[in-house]
Design a protein around this motif. Structure first.
Motif, PDB file in Angstrom:
ATOM      1  N   GLY A   1       0.705  -1.214  -0.055  1.00 46.08           N
ATOM      2  CA  GLY A   1      -0.112  -0.008  -0.053  1.00 46.08           C
ATOM      3  C   GLY A   1       0.616   1.156  -0.042  1.00 46.08           C
ATOM      4  N   LEU A   2       1.892   1.348   0.842  1.00 43.79           N
ATOM      5  CA  LEU A   2       2.771   2.489   0.775  1.00 43.79           C
ATOM      6  C   LEU A   2       3.437   2.710  -0.472  1.00 43.79           C
ATOM      7  CD1 LEU A   2       3.793   4.761   2.461  1.00 43.79           C
ATOM      8  CD2 LEU A   2       5.660   3.271   3.359  1.00 43.79           C
ATOM      9  N   ASN A   3       4.098   1.584  -1.000  1.00 49.21           N
ATOM     10  CA  ASN A   3       4.696   1.684  -2.291  1.00 49.21           C
ATOM     11  C   ASN A   3       3.624   2.117  -3.452  1.00 49.21           C
ATOM     12  OD1 ASN A   3       7.263   1.140  -3.869  1.00 49.21           O
ATOM     13  ND2 ASN A   3       5.671  -0.124  -4.982  1.00 49.21           N
ATOM     14  N   LEU A   4       2.540   1.802  -3.406  1.00 47.63           N
ATOM     15  CA  LEU A   4       1.396   2.352  -4.360  1.00 47.63           C
ATOM     16  C   LEU A   4       1.467   3.824  -4.460  1.00 47.63           C
ATOM     17  CD1 LEU A   4      -0.566   1.592  -6.092  1.00 47.63           C
ATOM     18  CD2 LEU A   4      -2.333   1.534  -4.254  1.00 47.63           C
ATOM     19  N   ILE A   5       1.458   4.516  -3.288  1.00 50.82           N
ATOM     20  CA  ILE A   5       1.489   5.880  -3.301  1.00 50.82           C
ATOM     21  C   ILE A   5       2.775   6.685  -3.251  1.00 50.82           C
ATOM     22  CG2 ILE A   5      -0.855   6.037  -2.483  1.00 50.82           C
ATOM     23  CD1 ILE A   5       0.135   6.847   0.102  1.00 50.82           C
ATOM     24  N   SER A   6       3.896   6.156  -3.446  1.00 46.50           N
ATOM     25  CA  SER A   6       5.149   6.589  -3.478  1.00 46.50           C
ATOM     26  C   SER A   6       5.790   6.008  -4.723  1.00 46.50           C
ATOM     27  CB  SER A   6       6.128   6.397  -2.082  1.00 46.50           C
ATOM     28  OG  SER A   6       5.922   5.125  -1.689  1.00 46.50           O
ATOM     29  N   GLY A   7       7.003   5.616  -4.525  1.00 47.06           N
ATOM     30  CA  GLY A   7       7.556   4.756  -5.653  1.00 47.06           C
ATOM     31  C   GLY A   7       7.730   5.564  -7.035  1.00 47.06           C
ATOM     32  N   GLY A   8       6.932   4.608  -8.000  1.00 44.81           N
ATOM     33  CA  GLY A   8       7.034   4.984  -9.238  1.00 44.81           C
ATOM     34  C   GLY A   8       5.869   6.109  -9.501  1.00 44.81           C
ATOM     35  N   TRP A   9       5.079   6.227  -8.691  1.00 44.24           N
ATOM     36  CA  TRP A   9       3.846   7.250  -8.902  1.00 44.24           C
ATOM     37  C   TRP A   9       4.513   8.468  -8.538  1.00 44.24           C
ATOM     38  CZ3 TRP A   9      -1.727   6.238  -6.719  1.00 44.24           C
ATOM     39  CH2 TRP A   9      -2.386   5.332  -7.585  1.00 44.24           C
TER      40      TRP A   9
ATOM     41  N   ILE B   1       8.583   9.874  -4.629  1.00 42.89           N
ATOM     42  CA  ILE B   1       8.897  10.350  -3.375  1.00 42.89           C
ATOM     43  C   ILE B   1       8.874   9.239  -2.289  1.00 42.89           C
ATOM     44  CG2 ILE B   1       8.195  12.220  -1.582  1.00 42.89           C
ATOM     45  CD1 ILE B   1       7.316  14.066  -4.036  1.00 42.89           C
ATOM     46  N   ASP B   2       9.795   9.174  -1.771  1.00 41.36           N
ATOM     47  CA  ASP B   2       9.800   8.051  -0.555  1.00 41.36           C
ATOM     48  C   ASP B   2       9.255   8.490   0.829  1.00 41.36           C
ATOM     49  OD1 ASP B   2      10.306   6.071   1.157  1.00 41.36           O
ATOM     50  OD2 ASP B   2      12.525   6.230   1.455  1.00 41.36           O
ATOM     51  N   LEU B   3       7.763   7.789   1.155  1.00 44.86           N
ATOM     52  CA  LEU B   3       7.169   8.315   2.178  1.00 44.86           C
ATOM     53  C   LEU B   3       7.299   7.157   3.390  1.00 44.86           C
ATOM     54  CD1 LEU B   3       3.881   8.824   0.287  1.00 44.86           C
ATOM     55  CD2 LEU B   3       5.296  10.518   1.112  1.00 44.86           C
ATOM     56  N   SER B   4       8.357   6.470   3.394  1.00 42.92           N
ATOM     57  CA  SER B   4       8.422   5.425   4.260  1.00 42.92           C
ATOM     58  C   SER B   4       8.947   6.036   5.745  1.00 42.92           C
ATOM     59  CB  SER B   4       9.676   4.461   4.024  1.00 42.92           C
ATOM     60  OG  SER B   4      10.991   4.956   3.840  1.00 42.92           O
ATOM     61  N   ALA B   5       9.197   7.026   5.819  1.00 45.28           N
ATOM     62  CA  ALA B   5       9.900   7.695   7.184  1.00 45.28           C
ATOM     63  C   ALA B   5       8.564   8.392   7.698  1.00 45.28           C
ATOM     64  CB  ALA B   5      10.928   8.813   6.786  1.00 45.28           C
ATOM     65  N   TYR B   6       7.456   8.411   7.159  1.00 46.48           N
ATOM     66  CA  TYR B   6       6.211   9.213   7.672  1.00 46.48           C
ATOM     67  C   TYR B   6       5.379   8.133   8.573  1.00 46.48           C
ATOM     68  CZ  TYR B   6       7.971  13.190   5.038  1.00 46.48           C
ATOM     69  OH  TYR B   6       8.563  14.215   4.372  1.00 46.48           O
ATOM     70  N   ASP B   7       4.730   8.696   9.514  1.00 51.08           N
ATOM     71  CA  ASP B   7       3.690   7.867  10.123  1.00 51.08           C
ATOM     72  C   ASP B   7       2.601   7.458   9.276  1.00 51.08           C
ATOM     73  OD1 ASP B   7       1.956   6.498  12.247  1.00 51.08           O
ATOM     74  OD2 ASP B   7       1.580   8.423  13.217  1.00 51.08           O
ATOM     75  N   LEU B   8       2.294   6.109   9.046  1.00 54.73           N
ATOM     76  CA  LEU B   8       1.096   5.681   8.315  1.00 54.73           C
ATOM     77  C   LEU B   8      -0.232   6.265   8.653  1.00 54.73           C
ATOM     78  CD1 LEU B   8       1.843   1.744   7.550  1.00 54.73           C
ATOM     79  CD2 LEU B   8       2.243   3.775   5.853  1.00 54.73           C
ATOM     80  N   ASP B   9      -0.256   6.371  10.242  1.00 52.72           N
ATOM     81  CA  ASP B   9      -1.645   6.765  10.522  1.00 52.72           C
ATOM     82  C   ASP B   9      -1.699   8.431  10.577  1.00 52.72           C
ATOM     83  OD1 ASP B   9      -2.887   4.340  10.615  1.00 52.72           O
ATOM     84  OD2 ASP B   9      -1.373   3.821  12.087  1.00 52.72           O
ATOM     85  N   GLY B  10      -0.441   8.971  10.249  1.00 53.95           N
ATOM     86  CA  GLY B  10      -0.517  10.530  10.035  1.00 53.95           C
ATOM     87  C   GLY B  10      -0.967  10.981   8.587  1.00 53.95           C
ATOM     88  N   PRO B  11      -0.863  12.422   8.717  1.00 55.97           N
ATOM     89  CA  PRO B  11      -1.402  13.068   7.328  1.00 55.97           C
ATOM     90  C   PRO B  11      -0.334  12.903   6.369  1.00 55.97           C
ATOM     91  CG  PRO B  11      -0.851  14.681   9.124  1.00 55.97           C
ATOM     92  CD  PRO B  11      -0.718  13.255   9.731  1.00 55.97           C
TER      93      PRO B  11
ATOM     94  N   ASN C   1      -9.396  14.227   4.065  1.00 54.78           N
ATOM     95  CA  ASN C   1      -8.868  14.347   5.336  1.00 54.78           C
ATOM     96  C   ASN C   1      -8.431  12.795   5.797  1.00 54.78           C
ATOM     97  OD1 ASN C   1      -7.746  15.636   7.463  1.00 54.78           O
ATOM     98  ND2 ASN C   1      -9.626  15.045   8.982  1.00 54.78           N
ATOM     99  N   LEU C   2      -7.507  12.376   4.883  1.00 51.29           N
ATOM    100  CA  LEU C   2      -7.139  10.994   4.900  1.00 51.29           C
ATOM    101  C   LEU C   2      -5.649  10.711   5.226  1.00 51.29           C
ATOM    102  CD1 LEU C   2      -8.125   9.714   1.369  1.00 51.29           C
ATOM    103  CD2 LEU C   2      -9.425   9.404   3.300  1.00 51.29           C
ATOM    104  N   THR C   3      -5.386  10.017   6.368  1.00 54.86           N
ATOM    105  CA  THR C   3      -3.994   9.694   6.698  1.00 54.86           C
ATOM    106  C   THR C   3      -3.199   8.848   5.586  1.00 54.86           C
ATOM    107  OG1 THR C   3      -4.519   7.410   7.367  1.00 54.86           O
ATOM    108  CG2 THR C   3      -4.605   9.293   8.879  1.00 54.86           C
ATOM    109  N   ILE C   4      -2.096   8.535   5.648  1.00 56.35           N
ATOM    110  CA  ILE C   4      -1.399   7.949   4.539  1.00 56.35           C
ATOM    111  C   ILE C   4      -1.932   6.574   4.379  1.00 56.35           C
ATOM    112  CG2 ILE C   4       0.745   6.822   3.944  1.00 56.35           C
ATOM    113  CD1 ILE C   4       2.333   9.187   5.336  1.00 56.35           C
ATOM    114  N   ARG C   5      -2.356   5.798   5.414  1.00 56.51           N
ATOM    115  CA  ARG C   5      -2.820   4.514   5.312  1.00 56.51           C
ATOM    116  C   ARG C   5      -4.121   4.539   4.533  1.00 56.51           C
ATOM    117  NH1 ARG C   5      -1.523  -0.032   8.530  1.00 56.51           N
ATOM    118  NH2 ARG C   5      -0.726   1.490  10.191  1.00 56.51           N
TER     119      ARG C   5
END
Length: 452
Positions: free
Chosen positions: A306-314, A317-327, A352-356
């Motif tokens: 799920g995390l790779n879907l909204i970062s990576g090739g799209w 930008i690497d979002l892995s350092a951010y809290d999944l349940d944060g904005p 108003n969605l979190t990353i997850r």
């Protein structure tokens, strides 16, 4: 307000197992679908019997991640799929009317190769070929082609514009009646009906002519999928069909109007540029049944995927350092898909969605219109976009194959036909005929606008 006339143009976006990110894990799908010709032949047969306009294949020239934890958990990474033009050439033999569209990258191909392949596919299929021109957005693809990183977004689109011009010019290398095959006079073709492109531009030097006769439909259909500013300009200049993604009715209408107005500025008939957004339909005989189908797929999503879907090739930008349940943080411009990055940011802000929550929200539709409901609910959504001039048709993205496809064909299509929005027979033998597109007149080399 009077109802808009005409039928929806309906393509089928074919993806192994299905469009939901976890479709390959569903018990009713084939995990190895990407390398199963029987799978694709079955899907094509269902779609053609339903009189859908075209099959649409995505492609990537590299894996979507170099992280084994991510790569090994998804079938959506382009590690186990047929090369699409090869696949469509095989499907041309087992189909008669449905269009055959494959994605190719202008960043990692040469115009002559692409022009030759799709002209050949058009002859093999009797005039049913189309190509979806993309610029790619992934550094991992660039590393397969002698580069350490991908070109900038602006540079990619500059190349793509010239690429499209050269491909089109090569398709005009021969008049339709150039080949005489005159055994008596010993004349294979008429030299006066052969046209040498002799293109010299910033990115390409291509003499021509193409070594394939003129396409049965004049030129194969050109599809373009970018929705950034540069992407919209390219579409307005060169596309017959635009594949796009908007979340709201107003956004869809704004995009539709924008593309049509740009096409007019380039001297084109706006009706000859068809706008086909994607739709991800999860269909049930009741809303509860549809929701149960959707939740069963959502439960199969691994967080790393799920995390790779909204970062990576799209976005790049690497979002892995951010809290999944944060904005979702404010994202700097990436070198990936700018239109998709903007869409994700706007969706997260609006709802108003979190990353997850964001990756769960787009795990099926990838930012396209998502409708979970009854056949009437799906038909209502399609009709609304059509009536408000937000679409000329849709690229259908079933959550699973073949089940999601048969749900659409058996439940939604009859409702669309009842409303007069879907046809029951093909209009003609070629993809252009079925999309309501005219056969283009050839443009001679001296009449072409030089590349910048």
């Amino acid at each position: 307000m009077s109802k808009r006339s005409g039928f929806l143009r309906l393509g089928l976006f074919v993806y192994p197992s299905g469009h939901h990110i976890a479709a390959w894990r569903h018990p009713d799908t084939a995990a190895n679908a990407g390398i199963s010709f029987d799978y694709y032949r079955n899907v094509a047969s269902i779609a053609e019997a339903a009189k859908l306009d075209l099959l649409f294949l995505a492609d990537g020239a590299g894996a979507r991640s170099d992280n084994d934890e991510v790569l090994s958990r998804t079938a959506h990474s382009y590690v186990a799929q047929f090369e699409p033009v090869t696949l469509l050439s095989a499907l041309a033999v087992v189909t008669q009317r449905i269009g055959l569209v494959a994605t190719v990258s202008s960043s990692f191909n040469e115009p002559f190769h692409v022009a030759r392949k799709f002209a050949s596919l058009d002859h093999l299929s009797g005039g049913r070929a189309g190509y979806n021109l993309v610029t790619s957005a992934n550094d991992l693809e660039a590393r397969n082609f002698n580069r350490d990183e991908h070109d900038s977004h602006a540079a990619r689109y500059e190349r793509a514009e010239e690429f499209a011009q050269v491909v089109s010019g090569l398709w005009d290398s021969w008049d339709g009646d150039a080949f005489l095959y005159d055994k008596q006079e010993g004349r294979f073709f008429d030299p006066a009906r052969r046209h040498v492109l002799d293109h010299k531009g910033r990115h390409f030097s291509v003499r021509g002519p193409l070594n394939v006769p003129r396409s049965p439909q004049g030129r194969p259909v050109t599809v373009q999928a970018g929705s950034s500013e540069a992407g919209k300009e390219l579409a307005a200049k060169s596309a017959d069909v635009v594949f796009t993604a908007q979340q709201t009715v107003d956004e869809a209408a704004d995009f539709y109007r924008d593309i049509k107005e740009r096409a007019v500025r380039y001297g084109r008939d706006p009706d000859h540029v068809k706008i086909l957004p994607g739709i991800f339909p999860v269909v049930g005989r009741t809303r509860a049944e549809a929701q149960d189908k959707f939740e069963a797929l959502q439960a199969l999503i691994h967080p790393a995927i799920g995390l790779n879907l909204i970062s990576g090739g799209w976005t790049g930008i690497d979002l892995s350092a951010y809290d999944l349940d944060g904005p979702l943080p404010d994202l700097p411009p990436g070198n990936g898909s700018q239109s998709r990055q903007h869409l994700l940011a706007e969706l997260a802000r609006r709802e108003n969605l979190t990353i997850r929550q964001l990756y769960l929200r787009v795990a099926g539709a990838r930012g396209h219109l998502q409708v979970v409901g009854t056949p009437a609910d799906i038909a209502d959504a399609l009709e609304e976009r059509f009536e408000t001039f937000g679409a000329d048709g849709f690229n259908i993205m079933p959550p699973t194959f073949p089940g999601g496809l048969t749900d659409f064909v058996e439940l939604v299509l009859p409702e669309l036909r009842r409303r007069g929005l879907a046809r029951s027979e093909y209009d003609g033998p070629t993809l252009r005929a079925n999309l309501g597109l005219p056969e283009p007149a050839p443009v001679r080399p001296g009449d072409r606008t030089p590349s910048p």
